[in-house]
Design an enzyme around this catalytic site. Structure first.
Site, PDB file in Angstrom:
ATOM      1  N   ARG A  95     -46.885   9.238 -73.468  1.00 55.06           N
ATOM      2  CA  ARG A  95     -48.168   9.487 -72.789  1.00 55.06           C
ATOM      3  C   ARG A  95     -49.185   8.647 -73.521  1.00 55.06           C
ATOM      4  NH1 ARG A  95     -50.841  15.115 -70.953  1.00 55.06           N
ATOM      5  NH2 ARG A  95     -49.206  14.751 -69.416  1.00 55.06           N
ATOM      6  N   HIS A 121     -48.884   8.893 -63.041  1.00 54.05           N
ATOM      7  CA  HIS A 121     -48.145  10.030 -63.618  1.00 54.05           C
ATOM      8  C   HIS A 121     -46.873  10.236 -62.788  1.00 54.05           C
ATOM      9  CE1 HIS A 121     -47.377  13.406 -66.035  1.00 54.05           C
ATOM     10  NE2 HIS A 121     -48.380  14.204 -65.720  1.00 54.05           N
ATOM     11  N   GLN A 173     -44.677  13.563 -62.814  1.00 53.64           N
ATOM     12  CA  GLN A 173     -45.364  14.665 -62.132  1.00 53.64           C
ATOM     13  C   GLN A 173     -45.090  14.625 -60.624  1.00 53.64           C
ATOM     14  OE1 GLN A 173     -47.693  17.261 -63.333  1.00 53.64           O
ATOM     15  NE2 GLN A 173     -47.184  17.921 -61.262  1.00 53.64           N
ATOM     16  N   ASP A 221     -57.068  18.081 -58.494  1.00 58.04           N
ATOM     17  CA  ASP A 221     -56.916  17.764 -59.922  1.00 58.04           C
ATOM     18  C   ASP A 221     -58.312  17.879 -60.537  1.00 58.04           C
ATOM     19  OD1 ASP A 221     -55.983  16.820 -62.367  1.00 58.04           O
ATOM     20  OD2 ASP A 221     -55.451  14.812 -61.656  1.00 58.04           O
ATOM     21  N   CYS A 273     -51.622  19.855 -60.413  1.00 60.05           N
ATOM     22  CA  CYS A 273     -50.739  19.404 -61.496  1.00 60.05           C
ATOM     23  C   CYS A 273     -50.978  20.205 -62.774  1.00 60.05           C
ATOM     24  CB  CYS A 273     -50.951  17.916 -61.758  1.00 60.05           C
ATOM     25  SG  CYS A 273     -52.689  17.492 -61.984  1.00 60.05           S
ATOM     26  N   ARG A 312     -41.310  20.822 -63.208  1.00 59.97           N
ATOM     27  CA  ARG A 312     -41.387  19.722 -64.175  1.00 59.97           C
ATOM     28  C   ARG A 312     -40.142  19.734 -65.060  1.00 59.97           C
ATOM     29  NH1 ARG A 312     -46.108  17.214 -65.693  1.00 59.97           N
ATOM     30  NH2 ARG A 312     -44.643  15.825 -66.765  1.00 59.97           N
TER      31      ARG A 312
HETATM   32  N1   CP Z   1     -49.540  18.094 -65.441  1.00 60.37           N
HETATM   33  C1   CP Z   1     -49.420  17.688 -66.715  1.00 60.37           C
HETATM   34  O1   CP Z   1     -49.011  16.556 -67.005  1.00 60.37           O
HETATM   35  O2   CP Z   1     -49.734  18.635 -67.620  1.00 60.37           O
HETATM   36  P1   CP Z   1     -49.879  18.380 -69.191  1.00 60.37           P
HETATM   37  O3   CP Z   1     -51.113  17.527 -69.393  1.00 60.37           O
HETATM   38  O4   CP Z   1     -50.025  19.744 -69.776  1.00 60.37           O
HETATM   39  O5   CP Z   1     -48.653  17.676 -69.678  1.00 60.37           O
END
Ligand code: CP
Length: 343
Positions: free
Chosen positions: A106, A133, A136, A231, A272, A300
């Site tokens: 990330r 992402h 996701q 979001d 998400c 997930r």
């Molecule tokens: N949706 C998502 O990626 O959540 P986090 O930021 O908690 O990983």
């Protein structure tokens, strides 16, 4: 021979058919999990998880997925490794890839994950960047398959994303149009998906069918929606923009009961997460009967298991048990000789 090195950075790198095959694997490994029978495909394998930003779902789902598949994950928390600061991204990627079987990253900038890919000798999985992402949204489309009306085919499904053009919005727009679904982005003009994203989505539509609508008319946007998705309206680093953003989005683009009432009865709510309750969505919607946010979050885990099984498992060297026994016996001999030397 080990399977070719492939990374999971953008759904656009994969065909519709291959993404659907990965979702079949999500389904299979979810079923295996529910039966308490998750196969230990990655026994002895390690995942290096690089996080430049905090995470709940991505971190926990990848780590638990590795454990369930028989492997191990290392959480390299924000600021904990030298990445790009006291060491080049190339050196970090080269070194970590000599020690682990897969890297999840990330990163604040999309370029960082691309630089990791360019220098990694093991698969790299994009765990969110400032552009997209992908893990996701594989999970999201799989969740939509589970929750859509059973007599509707995926290509008849309407997805409406309400709110800021976030990295999740970008990935969702891409995968939905790759699948031939109907995707709408409803936001104030200033916060709508940029033309570059729309161009990619329209090219997807030319191949797979479906539609793309970008509008500031949120009521029209939800009229046919099977899924309403939102979001956060702002993220870390956008604090100075909060007053402007709040003025632009509130109250028109908040997903609340009155907006949900404008959608068909079968419409489901997705997010998400993390969510700012009372900002982009109300408690009544988050906790209401049309919300599927926790099913979505759970998926997930099943998605990460499938991605690891798809990209990593075929590359692992599975040693012949006789080879392992030979090395064990050689180490036992070594200890025997060492004991004789000291006695
Ligand atoms: N949706 C998502 O990626 O959540 P986090 O930021 O908690 O990983």
């Amino acid at each position: 021979m080990a399977a070719a090195l492939r990374h999971f950075i953008d759904t656009q790198d994969f065909s519709r058919e291959e993404l659907l095959r990965i979702m079949d694997l999500v389904c299979l490994l979810k079923e295996a999990d529910k039966a308490g029978a998750c196969p230990r495909l990655l026994q002895g394998a390690s995942l290096g998880m690089i996080f430049e930003e905090p995470s709940t779902r991505t971190r926990v789902s990848f780590e638990v997925a590795m454990t369930k598949l028989g492997g191990h994950a290392l959480y390299l928390r924000p600021g904990e490794i030298h990445l790009g600061k006291r060491e080049s991204i190339r050196d970090t990627a080269e070194v970590i890839s000599r020690m682990v079987d897969v890297i999840e990253a990330r990163t604040l900038k999309h370029k960082t994950v691309l630089d990791l890919v360019a220098n990694s000798t093991v698969p790299v999985m994009n765990g969110l960047t400032d552009y997209n992402h992908p893990t996701q949204v594989v999970c999201d489309v799989f969740t939509m398959m589970e929750h859509k009306l059973p007599d509707k085919s995926l290509t008849d499904v309407h997805v409406t994303f309400v709110g800021d053009a976030t990295n999740v919005c970008s990935s969702l727009m891409m995968i939905c149009t790759q699948m031939g679904m109907h995707f709408t982005h409803a936001a104030p003009v200033r916060y709508q998906a940029p033309k570059a994203w729309q161009d990619i989505a329209r090219a997807n539509i030319a191949k797979s069918g479906g539609t793309l609508t970008v509008t500031d008319d949120v009521n029209a946007a939800v009229k046919d929606a099977d899924f309403i998705y939102t979001d956060l309206w702002w993220w870390i680093g956008q604090e100075a923009e909060i007053p402007d953003r709040e003025r632009a989005f509130m109250p028109k683009y908040q997903v609340n009961e009155s907006l949900l009432a404008r959608a068909p009865a079968q419409a489901k709510f997705m997010h998400c997460l993390p969510a700012s309750r009372g900002v982009e969505v109300t408690d009544a919607v988050m906790d209401g009967p049309q919300s599927i946010i926790y099913d979505q979050s759970e998926n997930r885990l099943h998605t990460e298991k499938a991605l690891l099984a798809y990209f990593v498992y075929p590359r692992l060297k599975i040693a012949d048990p006789s080879a392992i026994a030979r090395y064990r016996s050689a180490v036992d001999d070594f200890h025997m000789r060492a004991t004789e030397l000291v006695s």
